[in-house]
Scaffold this active site. Structure first.
Site, PDB file in Angstrom:
ATOM      1  N   SER A 150       0.806  -1.218   0.000  1.00  0.00           N
ATOM      2  CA  SER A 150       0.000   0.000   0.000  1.00  0.00           C
ATOM      3  C   SER A 150       0.845   1.276   0.000  1.00  0.00           C
ATOM      4  O   SER A 150       0.450   2.286  -0.592  1.00  0.00           O
ATOM      5  CB  SER A 150      -0.942   0.002   1.198  1.00  0.00           C
ATOM      6  N   LEU A 151       1.992   1.266   0.668  1.00  0.00           N
ATOM      7  CA  LEU A 151       2.807   2.481   0.766  1.00  0.00           C
ATOM      8  C   LEU A 151       3.876   2.567  -0.317  1.00  0.00           C
ATOM      9  O   LEU A 151       4.333   3.665  -0.652  1.00  0.00           O
ATOM     10  CB  LEU A 151       3.476   2.573   2.136  1.00  0.00           C
ATOM     11  N   GLY A 152       4.334   1.444  -0.840  1.00  0.00           N
ATOM     12  CA  GLY A 152       5.413   1.471  -1.812  1.00  0.00           C
ATOM     13  C   GLY A 152       5.555   0.140  -2.514  1.00  0.00           C
ATOM     14  O   GLY A 152       4.763  -0.782  -2.300  1.00  0.00           O
ATOM     15  N   LYS A 169      13.180  -0.267  -2.088  1.00  0.00           N
ATOM     16  CA  LYS A 169      11.765   0.034  -1.849  1.00  0.00           C
ATOM     17  C   LYS A 169      11.518   1.502  -2.186  1.00  0.00           C
ATOM     18  O   LYS A 169      12.185   2.389  -1.653  1.00  0.00           O
ATOM     19  CB  LYS A 169      11.385  -0.263  -0.401  1.00  0.00           C
ATOM     20  N   ASP A 302       5.500  -5.042  13.257  1.00  0.00           N
ATOM     21  CA  ASP A 302       4.724  -5.537  12.116  1.00  0.00           C
ATOM     22  C   ASP A 302       5.048  -7.003  11.847  1.00  0.00           C
ATOM     23  O   ASP A 302       5.502  -7.366  10.760  1.00  0.00           O
ATOM     24  CB  ASP A 302       5.026  -4.681  10.882  1.00  0.00           C
TER      25      ASP A 302
END
Length: 481
Positions: A150-152, A169, A302
């Protein structure tokens, strides 16, 4: 507050509620458009929930639970449509049994942040801009996309200068703007909900503080230089303690706020490794998580199967340090004592003292009613095991559901770091049980917990903690608590 030369507020690099408020308050059109989108998705969900459970509730408990599950499924779909900030917000709630009913909890745990990748030409143009180069071929060979989130998204390539294979990334364009706008909306919605519920119920205000904690952590994920610093710190701290875990190197010359370049790891996910290798590495993983919790004071926040790898030489490897939680020294000491009391089956002290010191319960809360309830759930669950895997899984689910219900009914406040710890250990346990029905996470945890307890409390505090006690304690306690 961050400003530019024209005194127009700009987005801060480090999370600040005030700075986000200044920035988006100065852009009412964008804010109102996004608020309309969010409201159109969530208002029908909350309206239907209020009708079914408060205005016209069912009297049938079984039917009500099924209805709750249906509402939760529709909420999950709405959060997914709203994008990364709302997906991550839902994931955060999925580890808070003190705030969310069990049926909703299970549905939110299915949220996934994987998305379609953006075109290579867009991502690579951003990479060129961040690395200040006109031609990426001057730096990398064989650059190609391998994963998207979702972010990268992540590219694999080889550094021309050294010949080393790396993972790059790259953050999605305008992610800081879109993500921060949603965090700003979270602020406003949580404040409005606190005001509403405090006026019509006896609930204390907690939603604004919860939103602020979530925003601070998730906003930090947008700074890849901070992620690089986290990764280097973990690599250093684990090496000091001779922990047999690989943390990939960071290439700081090719890392910016929106790009992070790290050592490429060849291997497989721990969950996909041969069973003999899993059996060998699970104790290493258990010690890894307990070392973070009880010693280092910084925790990988995470934990999921994609972040635990086995390298080609058989070493456990931990990946992705974008989200890390801090555990202060007082909490580390209190957690160590709580583990000791749980292992010694001293439930009274665990509930009356440890739960309050850790912030699970208010200091002035009378635990006399709660003690026998918790004692029954924990001791019955710990002792009634059996070796059949399916029966143990069923029993674990029952215990976890019972405790989640207790957390929701009583004034528990589960510290975020603790929920992440149990999630991490639960992940390891699930991988281990797939091939070893006799695996016991508590038995695996006891040696390190005892060593750490001796360091902090002294050996005289641990009299009576024998190996027989440890063997009797089953993994259910970890999953349930």
């Amino acid at each position: 507050m961050a400003t530019n030369p024209g005194d127009i507020p700009t987005l801060p690099r480090v999370y600040s509620k005030e700075a986000l408020n200044d920035y988006w308050s100065a852009r009412p059109v964008s804010t109102v458009k996004r608020l309309f989108t969010v409201t159109s998705e969530l208002a029908p969900r909350f309206g239907a929930y209020l009708w079914d459970f408060h205005i016209s509730p069912l009297n049938d408990d079984v039917g009500a639970e099924e209805l709750q599950r249906m509402h939760a499924s529709k909420l999950k779909e709405a959060l997914t449509r709203l994008g990364p900030a709302f997906v991550k917000g839902g994931q955060q709630l999925s580890i808070r049994p003190d705030l969310v009913p069990p049926a909703v909890l299970k549905e939110l745990q299915r949220l996934c942040d994987s998305v379609q990748p953006i075109p290579d030409q867009v991502a690579l143009q951003l990479l060129k801009h961040e690395l200040k180069c006109d031609d990426l071929n001057e730096i990398f060979d064989g650059l190609h996309l391998v994963a998207s989130a979702s972010l990268g998204q992540v590219y694999k390539g080889t550094l021309k200068e050294s010949g080393e294979t790396v993972a790059i990334k790259v953050q999605r364009p305008d992610m800081l703007k879109t993500f921060s706008l949603d965090l700003f909306i979270f602020q406003k919605l949580s404040l409005a909900l606190d005001t509403l519920f405090c006026s019509i119920t006896q609930q204390s205000a907690f939603r604004e503080a919860l939103s602020d904690d979530f925003s601070r952590g998730s906003y930090s994920e947008l700074d890849y230089e901070q992620e690089a610093a986290n990764q280097i710190r973990f690599q250093t701290e684990l090496a000091k303690r001779k922990c047999k875990v690989k943390v990939p190197d960071v290439y700081q010359d090719y890392t910016t706020q929106k790009v992070i370049t790290t050592e490429w790891i060849d291997g497989v996910k721990l969950a996909d490794a041969p069973q003999s290798q899993i059996n060998k590495l699970i104790p290493v993983g258990v010690e890894l998580f307990l070392t973070q919790l009880l010693d280092i004071g910084s925790f990988h926040a995470d934990p999921h199967p994609g972040n635990l790898y086995v390298t080609t030489d058989g070493t456990l490897c931990l990946l992705d340090f974008g989200l890390c939680a801090e555990v202060d020294e007082q909490s580390r000491r209190a957690m160590t004592k709580a583990i000791v009391h749980l292992l010694m089956r001293d439930i009274d002290t665990l509930i009356a003292e440890d739960a309050k010191e850790l912030g699970f319960l208010p200091e002035d809360f009378d635990t006399s009613e709660l003690k026998p309830i918790m004692a029954k759930v924990l001791t019955t669950g710990l002792l009634e095991s059996g070796s059949d895997l399916h029966m143990r899984k069923k029993k674990l689910m029952d215990i976890s559901n019972e405790l989640n219900q207790i957390f929701f009914q009583y004034p528990f406040s589960v510290p975020p770091f603790f929920a992440l710890v149990t999630r991490g250990l639960g992940l390891l346990e699930g991988i281990a049980l797939s091939g070893d029905p006799e695996f016991d996470i508590f038995q695996a945890s006891a040696p390190y917990a005892r060593r750490r307890a001796v360091e902090i409390m002294g050996a005289h505090h641990l009299r009576g903690w024998g190996t027989g006690t440890t063997r009797r304690l089953r993994r259910r306690a970890t999953a349930a608590v």
